[in-house]
Design a protein around this motif. Structure first.
Motif, PDB file in Angstrom:
ATOM      1  N   GLN A  85       0.825  -1.217   0.000  1.00 14.21           N
ATOM      2  CA  GLN A  85       0.000   0.000   0.000  1.00 14.21           C
ATOM      3  C   GLN A  85       0.856   1.261   0.000  1.00 14.21           C
ATOM      4  O   GLN A  85       0.514   2.248  -0.645  1.00 14.21           O
ATOM      5  N   TYR A  86       1.973   1.202   0.753  1.00 13.37           N
ATOM      6  CA  TYR A  86       2.868   2.357   0.790  1.00 13.37           C
ATOM      7  C   TYR A  86       3.347   2.695  -0.613  1.00 13.37           C
ATOM      8  O   TYR A  86       3.282   3.846  -1.049  1.00 13.37           O
ATOM      9  N   TRP A  87       3.847   1.720  -1.351  1.00 17.06           N
ATOM     10  CA  TRP A  87       4.402   2.004  -2.667  1.00 17.06           C
ATOM     11  C   TRP A  87       3.326   2.354  -3.690  1.00 17.06           C
ATOM     12  O   TRP A  87       3.542   3.200  -4.560  1.00 17.06           O
ATOM     13  N   TRP A  88       2.191   1.709  -3.591  1.00 15.05           N
ATOM     14  CA  TRP A  88       1.096   2.090  -4.480  1.00 15.05           C
ATOM     15  C   TRP A  88       0.675   3.538  -4.216  1.00 15.05           C
ATOM     16  O   TRP A  88       0.522   4.340  -5.146  1.00 15.05           O
ATOM     17  N   HIS A  89       0.521   3.878  -2.939  1.00 15.89           N
ATOM     18  CA  HIS A  89       0.114   5.219  -2.528  1.00 15.89           C
ATOM     19  C   HIS A  89       1.152   6.255  -2.994  1.00 15.89           C
ATOM     20  O   HIS A  89       0.814   7.299  -3.560  1.00 15.89           O
ATOM     21  N   ARG A  90       2.408   5.934  -2.792  1.00 18.62           N
ATOM     22  CA  ARG A  90       3.485   6.865  -3.152  1.00 18.62           C
ATOM     23  C   ARG A  90       3.574   7.032  -4.669  1.00 18.62           C
ATOM     24  O   ARG A  90       3.778   8.157  -5.168  1.00 18.62           O
ATOM     25  N   LEU A  91       3.431   5.935  -5.397  1.00 15.69           N
ATOM     26  CA  LEU A  91       3.482   6.019  -6.857  1.00 15.69           C
ATOM     27  C   LEU A  91       2.343   6.874  -7.398  1.00 15.69           C
ATOM     28  O   LEU A  91       2.515   7.602  -8.378  1.00 15.69           O
ATOM     29  N   CYS A  92       1.169   6.794  -6.778  1.00 20.02           N
ATOM     30  CA  CYS A  92       0.018   7.605  -7.214  1.00 20.02           C
ATOM     31  C   CYS A  92       0.303   9.092  -7.061  1.00 20.02           C
ATOM     32  O   CYS A  92      -0.156   9.907  -7.860  1.00 20.02           O
ATOM     33  N   HIS A  93       1.049   9.432  -6.012  1.00 24.90           N
ATOM     34  CA  HIS A  93       1.389  10.842  -5.787  1.00 24.90           C
ATOM     35  C   HIS A  93       2.598  11.283  -6.600  1.00 24.90           C
ATOM     36  O   HIS A  93       2.842  12.477  -6.754  1.00 24.90           O
ATOM     37  N   THR A  94       3.334  10.326  -7.130  1.00 18.34           N
ATOM     38  CA  THR A  94       4.570  10.637  -7.851  1.00 18.34           C
ATOM     39  C   THR A  94       4.350  10.742  -9.354  1.00 18.34           C
ATOM     40  O   THR A  94       4.897  11.637 -10.010  1.00 18.34           O
ATOM     41  N   TYR A  95       3.531   9.837  -9.894  1.00 18.30           N
ATOM     42  CA  TYR A  95       3.376   9.763 -11.344  1.00 18.30           C
ATOM     43  C   TYR A  95       2.031  10.330 -11.782  1.00 18.30           C
ATOM     44  O   TYR A  95       0.980   9.914 -11.287  1.00 18.30           O
ATOM     45  N   LYS A  96       2.104  11.271 -12.708  1.00 19.17           N
ATOM     46  CA  LYS A  96       0.916  11.964 -13.214  1.00 19.17           C
ATOM     47  C   LYS A  96      -0.113  10.988 -13.772  1.00 19.17           C
ATOM     48  O   LYS A  96      -1.320  11.201 -13.645  1.00 19.17           O
ATOM     49  N   PHE A  97       0.374   9.913 -14.383  1.00 22.23           N
ATOM     50  CA  PHE A  97      -0.528   8.942 -15.007  1.00 22.23           C
ATOM     51  C   PHE A  97      -1.402   8.235 -13.971  1.00 22.23           C
ATOM     52  O   PHE A  97      -2.557   7.911 -14.231  1.00 22.23           O
ATOM     53  N   LEU A  98      -0.844   7.992 -12.756  1.00 25.69           N
ATOM     54  CA  LEU A  98      -1.576   7.255 -11.724  1.00 25.69           C
ATOM     55  C   LEU A  98      -2.382   8.159 -10.796  1.00 25.69           C
ATOM     56  O   LEU A  98      -3.334   7.701 -10.151  1.00 25.69           O
TER      57      LEU A  98
END
Length: 822
Positions: A128-141
């Motif tokens: 969940q941490y990495w999914w959550h962080r990736l959503c805030h990092t990548y415009k596509f997500l």
């Protein structure tokens, strides 16, 4: 209570929920039912505490907020949806032969329940941490997770605000994978009871304090930083339950006592309501997919053409000479080619000697030969179409268009589109508001359709591009200019999703918005009636247009087209005078793009730098020659090549076009603004006839325009002006139309002084009384429109219409004097 509650509410809620869980399980032996019993009790406890002890009163949810949170996000997204996924997943795995949905029974059942709980909690937290962080990092997500951040307040129930896509990822990584490895429903229930209670506390509108436990459990004090409306500042505290990975990967933020940030999203386009919020990521992915497809189309259609143009700019002399001799070789058997011995021309100097510089009137003989059946009088390719523009003798100029010319025009537009895409890739994401001419105004000699080149190119556009155009061909066929602008104003109001506006002359845009603001009752009636065939197609936008027209203010582009990305028009020459007014209409996010130097006879320049609007001549299509402005005006006709131009100099342009004109003098002056590789970048400066000379003063249109640019910057609104040089009486008269109350006496004095400052010959001639000081007459309102209509009836193109602000009185047959205010 205010002192005790912050430190006791979280542990007491955990205990109460655990007891509710155990009691329900003892009665039913159903872990999932027991789970929701404990979760429901914890939600009631936290929500009740918020009711009596809110941290921020502005964060208290409305009735509508709670209905959305409880019945949609909690019941449907958080309960019904996971249940449906759970049973669907189990049944699919059972169908595939995996008993009880277990693919590999690797779960450590022999460990104690508390150990199993922490294995699940830490493993699930990692995903969940990495999914959550990736959503805030990548415009596509980001759009998948963004709905969780839409709310501009935090309270317990909005912990459930997750999109279905977001919830699906969570389900897959923290439920499905572990269940398929043999995780028991009991351990899963313990985990989700803890997960839910922590979520309620994290998002609660309560001053709950965990103290040193903040370094173990994700608390409300730390999680509020994650909901900061500044999205850059929100990239911290991604933890759902335990902050282990925030600490490990240095994304943990804890500042005790710091004021809580403003939460939510600041965007004006933030969706409101569950339907828009649910559609948000779907719309985004659709837009992203469209952008990806469009990028590939742009590169495949225009990418190689752009590279070829850029290669040519490295050696303009070589490419220009090659283009010239290719034109001569193709057309050596034409009547013009035979007469001027194209076959034996071997050098550029030989070409200049054999072919004198000539204007349209000296080409007209060959055009008339085409009409008489000699279709290859000028070009080896027969024309299939003609465009028309006004001529200097009163007769219209007919421009033959063959397939090679048409193909070059299309390629030029593709290069322009590629440049605009580089400038802003979202410019075609919505509707296109363009103003094009009538494709067929007449049939010449019962054989050739004749009309506007913009209308012709529009007819040739791909149906996917046509579908985006707001403009309708019915408008192009209107002969009534006033009626045309009335419909354009209506369509502007009915196209709020416009992202791209294109029409050469800025006066068109200004006129559309002038009509919007001056004819509101008539526009309201047209739209409310809704039966007119032109507006009927936009019936879904009627309410929006009516709402705009009822606003008690002058409407601007930002009101009518809030998502406009690019405004493409002419910004140079006499049009520069209107650009400050255009900028006043648009918002800061709308970019202005230069359409470049183009006319009915040929496409003159193409963009090579999307950021600076720099344009180079179409050196792969046409052969260019130039005469330095002062040289030409002193009688010199020696021409320079493209590679011989100097920065900052102005030149008359002479062009041999791709299909019909040879050493054509169009009476246009360009200016060199810089260089791209070895090729000069140029802009249109003014018409050659934009200079008058009665006694040697040589006043230029630019000198006049600069005065009115300054006047408009002082908010003295000048709608139109024209200055006429009277050679008989050796005087200048300026006619102007204005909405402002002007002192004509002061304006005459200021303009006279301005001309003296910028033109020493004018100053000398006036001081010696060889020239009378300039006089100004105020015109009746609407005169400029009458003059425009007069010019268009004489053959000027509505789409490419430009006012000439300085002319000789003898060349103007409109009675300005009779329209002067008494």
């Amino acid at each position: 209570m205010n002192r005790i509650l912050p430190y006791t509410l979280y542990p007491l809620t955990l205990i109460a929920a655990a007891l509710a869980y155990l009691l329900t399980f003892q009665l039913t032996h159903l872990h999932l039912l027991a789970l929701y019993s404990g979760v429901s009790l914890s939600a009631i406890i936290i929500f009740t505490a918020e009711k009596f002890f809110p941290l921020h009163h502005e964060w208290i949810p409305t009735k509508e907020d709670l209905i959305t949170d409880v019945f949609f996000y909690s019941v449907i997204v958080q309960v019904a949806f996971p249940f449906a996924l759970y049973f669907a997943g189990i049944n699919i795995l059972n169908f595939l032969g995996f008993k009880e949905g277990i693919i590999l029974d690797l779960w450590p059942h022999h460990f104690s329940k508390i150990t199993q709980f922490f294995i699940l909690a830490i493993s699930g937290e990692f995903f969940q941490y990495w999914w959550h962080r990736l959503c805030h990092t990548y415009k596509f997500l980001w759009p998948i997770h963004a709905p969780h951040h839409f709310q501009k307040k935090l309270y317990s129930w909005n912990t459930s605000r997750f999109h279905f896509f977001d919830k699906f990822v969570e389900f897959f990584f923290t439920i499905f994978i572990f269940l398929s490895l043999g995780l028991s429903v009991e351990i899963l229930s313990y985990y989700y009871l803890f997960y839910a209670i922590t979520g309620y506390v994290q998002h609660s509108n309560l001053d709950i304090k965990l103290g040193w436990m903040d370094y173990i459990i994700a608390s409300g004090e730390t999680h509020r930083f994650h909901h900061d409306s500044n999205l850059s500042a929100s990239k911290c505290n991604y933890a759902n339950n335990f902050v282990l990975f925030d600490l490990l990967f240095k994304t943990f933020k804890r500042i005790p006592g710091e004021k809580n940030p403003i939460v939510g999203m600041n965007s004006k386009n933030t969706p409101i309501g569950v339907i828009e919020e649910t559609q948000y990521p779907i719309s985004h992915f659709k837009d992203e997919f469209f952008q990806l497809i469009l990028k590939n189309i742009m590169e495949s259609v225009a990418g190689e053409k752009v590279k070829e143009l850029q290669r040519a700019t490295s050696d303009p002399k070589t490419f220009q000479n090659a283009r010239l001799f290719e034109i001569l070789q193709k057309n050596q058997e034409t009547i013009f080619g035979i007469e001027h011995d194209f076959k034996n021309i071997k050098t550029v100097e030989h070409f200049k000697k054999n072919v004198p510089i000539r204007d349209y009137e000296e080409h007209r003989h060959y055009i008339e030969m085409i009409f008489k059946g000699e279709t290859k009088a000028l070009s080896a390719l027969s024309p299939h179409y003609f465009t028309k523009t006004s001529g200097t003798t009163g007769k219209p100029k007919y421009i033959p268009i063959n397939m090679e010319i048409q193909k070059a025009y299309i390629a030029s537009q593709q290069i322009l589109s590629h440049s605009l895409f580089k400038k802003d890739s979202k410019y075609l994401s919505g509707e296109i508001f363009s103003v094009v001419g009538n494709e067929c105004e007449e049939i010449l000699y019962d054989k050739w359709p004749c009309g506007s080149m913009s209308g012709k190119l529009y007819s040739l556009a791909h149906k996917s591009i046509k579908a985006k155009h707001v403009f309708q061909k019915d408008i192009a066929t209107l002969n009534d200019s006033e009626k045309m602008y009335f419909y354009l104003a209506a369509l502007a109001l009915l196209s709020p999703n416009t992202t791209f506006y294109v029409s050469p002359n800025p006066s068109t845009l200004l006129k559309i918005f002038e009509v919007i603001n001056s004819k509101r009752p008539e526009l309201l009636k047209l739209i409310q009636d809704g039966n007119d065939p032109i507006v009927k197609k936009h019936s879904r936008k009627f309410d929006h247009a009516i709402e705009l027209l009822n606003l008690q203010k002058d409407l601007k582009v930002t009101d009518v087209w809030p998502n406009l990305h690019i405004l493409a028009l002419w910004m140079q020459g006499s049009c520069s005078y209107l650009i400050p007014r255009v900028k006043n209409l648009i918002g800061p996010k709308t970019q202005l793009a230069e359409l470049g130097f183009l006319c009915s006879e040929f496409y003159g320049t193409l963009p090579v730098d999307s950021d600076t609007n720099k344009q180079v001549p179409t050196l792969l299509d046409n052969y260019f020659e130039f005469i330095e402005k002062n040289d030409y005006e002193s009688g010199n006709r020696e021409t320079l090549g493209l590679n011989e131009l100097k920065l900052g100099y102005e030149y008359y342009i002479v062009v041999t076009t791709i299909g019909c004109f040879y050493r054509y003098f169009i009476n246009d002056i360009i200016k060199v603004t810089g260089f791209y590789n070895q090729t000069p970048t140029i802009v249109f400066s003014q018409k050659g006839k934009g200079i008058t000379n009665i006694t040697g003063e040589k006043i230029s249109e630019k000198q006049l325009v600069s005065f009115f640019e300054e006047l408009n910057s002082q908010e003295q609104r000048i709608k139109f002006f024209i200055c006429l040089a009277d050679q008989v009486n050796q005087s200048y008269t300026l006619y102007l139309e204005s909405d402002s109350n002007l002192s004509i006496e002061k304006l005459e004095k200021d303009l006279d002084q301005h001309l003296k400052n910028v033109n020493i010959e004018y100053a000398s001639k006036v001081s010696t009384q060889r020239l009378q000081p300039i006089k100004i007459h105020l015109l009746e309102p609407g005169t400029s429109e009458l003059y425009r209509t007069h010019c268009i009836k004489k053959g000027q193109s509505e789409v490419q219409f430009k006012f000439l602000y300085l002319q000789y009185l003898s060349n103007v047959d409109f009675p300005f004097k009779s329209h002067s205010k008494k």
